[in-house]
Design an enzyme around this catalytic site. Structure first.
Site, PDB file in Angstrom:
ATOM      1  CE  LYS A  79      -1.238 -21.394 -10.364  1.00  0.00           C
ATOM      2  NZ  LYS A  79      -0.550 -20.213 -10.965  1.00  0.00           N
ATOM      3  CD  GLU A 106       1.483 -17.127  -9.066  1.00  0.00           C
ATOM      4  OE1 GLU A 106       2.315 -16.565  -8.320  1.00  0.00           O
ATOM      5  OE2 GLU A 106       0.991 -18.234  -8.824  1.00  0.00           O
TER       6      GLU A 106
END
Length: 315
Positions: A162, A282
């Protein structure tokens, strides 16, 4: 009776929002229903001069009518210290422009309540803040070092790569053990950005969905599940993820109990965390979403809880 508040909304252009999915829109609808006055401005309309934070803004009214969902008044310059609340709701990327906006808004907070706290937003980017809770996460590294990435992949086989400050699933790759594109992918990232990458152990439970849990002042209030489309490893709704109703599990509550007090201490009023299986992946603090999806599936209108929390801080 709560007094009427003056609320400035720092957001992307209201003209282009999806009124059926945008969380800022329902926050504005709820504020308006409570009698609060609303103004709309873009982050590019901020000015810091002689210790004052000024913004060129327009009064705005909103309604749930496609093609006619807003009405803007005359543009004028306002001193944001004269507002009661600023909602900082522009979308990432979390770049230097975003960081600069947090520095500017810090000059008025907390006299003018900025939601979320701009210093805490700056110090808690989604993919870095979460690393303070490694015991809750899948195995994860943040690095520039290609050799470290290769070792990590050798250890886990299946990995997720990512960009550190992206959003909406953009630039996220799932590399399976047989995939030969790792070196090319790292070269591509290096050409595009000087930032390190987040490399995460792949969690197969993502096929069952990536749960978005919404916390208000550190308390979990509801969740939706986002199921990836067929042939897609990302569950973000921007890229075709399908939202569905879901209940909080004991593990979800354990994660929220662990991180909730820290969120409240940092002035992070509206937060959306992502949980895959048993793992926190997250902590979203910049411009969290999911309010309208949650309302559709569970009938829970968390914009009310968010405004209750804001009003309690303004009394």
């Amino acid at each position: 009776m709560t007094r009427a508040l003056k609320v400035a909304v720092q957001m992307d252009p209201i003209q282009g929002i999806n009124i059926d999915g945008d969380s800022t829109f329902v926050l504005m609808l709820e504020a308006q229903a409570r009698g609060h006055q609303l103004w709309h401005y873009h982050v590019k309309d901020l000015t810091l001069a002689a210790g004052k934070v000024m913004a060129r803004m327009q009064p705005v009214t909103v309604k749930r009518e496609k093609g006619a969902h807003y009405e803007l008044g005359e543009m004028a310059e306002y001193d944001l210290s004269e507002m009661d609340v600023v909602l900082m709701r522009q979308d990432p990327p979390f770049d230097m422009a975003y960081i600069t906006a947090t520095h500017i808004l810090e000059h008025i907070h907390p006299k003018t309540l900025v939601v979320n706290d701009p210093a805490s937003v700056r110090n808690a980017p989604e993919k870095l803040f979460v690393m303070q809770f490694p015991e809750l996460m899948p195995d994860t590294i943040i690095t520039h070092d290609a050799e470290q990435v290769r070792r990590f992949r050798q250890k886990h086989g299946d990995i997720i790569v990512k960009p550190l400050f992206g959003n909406g699933g953009a630039g996220v790759f799932h590399l399976r053990p047989e995939d030969s594109n790792l070196n090319s992918l790292l070269e591509m990232y290096a050409e595009k950005s000087r930032e390190p990458l987040m490399i995460q152990q792949y969690v197969p439970a993502v096929r069952l969905g990536d749960k978005r849990i919404i916390l208000v002042d550190g308390v979990p209030m509801g969740a939706i599940n986002r199921v990836p489309a067929e042939g897609e490893s990302r569950s973000n709704m921007h890229v075709g993820g399908r939202p569905e109703a879901v209940a909080l599990t004991p593990r979800d509550r354990e994660i929220c109990e662990r991180i909730g007090p820290e969120l409240k201490k940092r002035g992070l009023t509206f937060v959306g965390i992502d949980v895959i299986g048993d793992y926190l992946t997250e902590i979203n603090v910049t411009s969290p979403t999911g309010l309208q999806e949650l309302a559709r599936f569970d009938g829970i209108h968390l914009e009310k809880a968010i405004w209750d929390a804001i009003e309690a801080k303004r009394q």
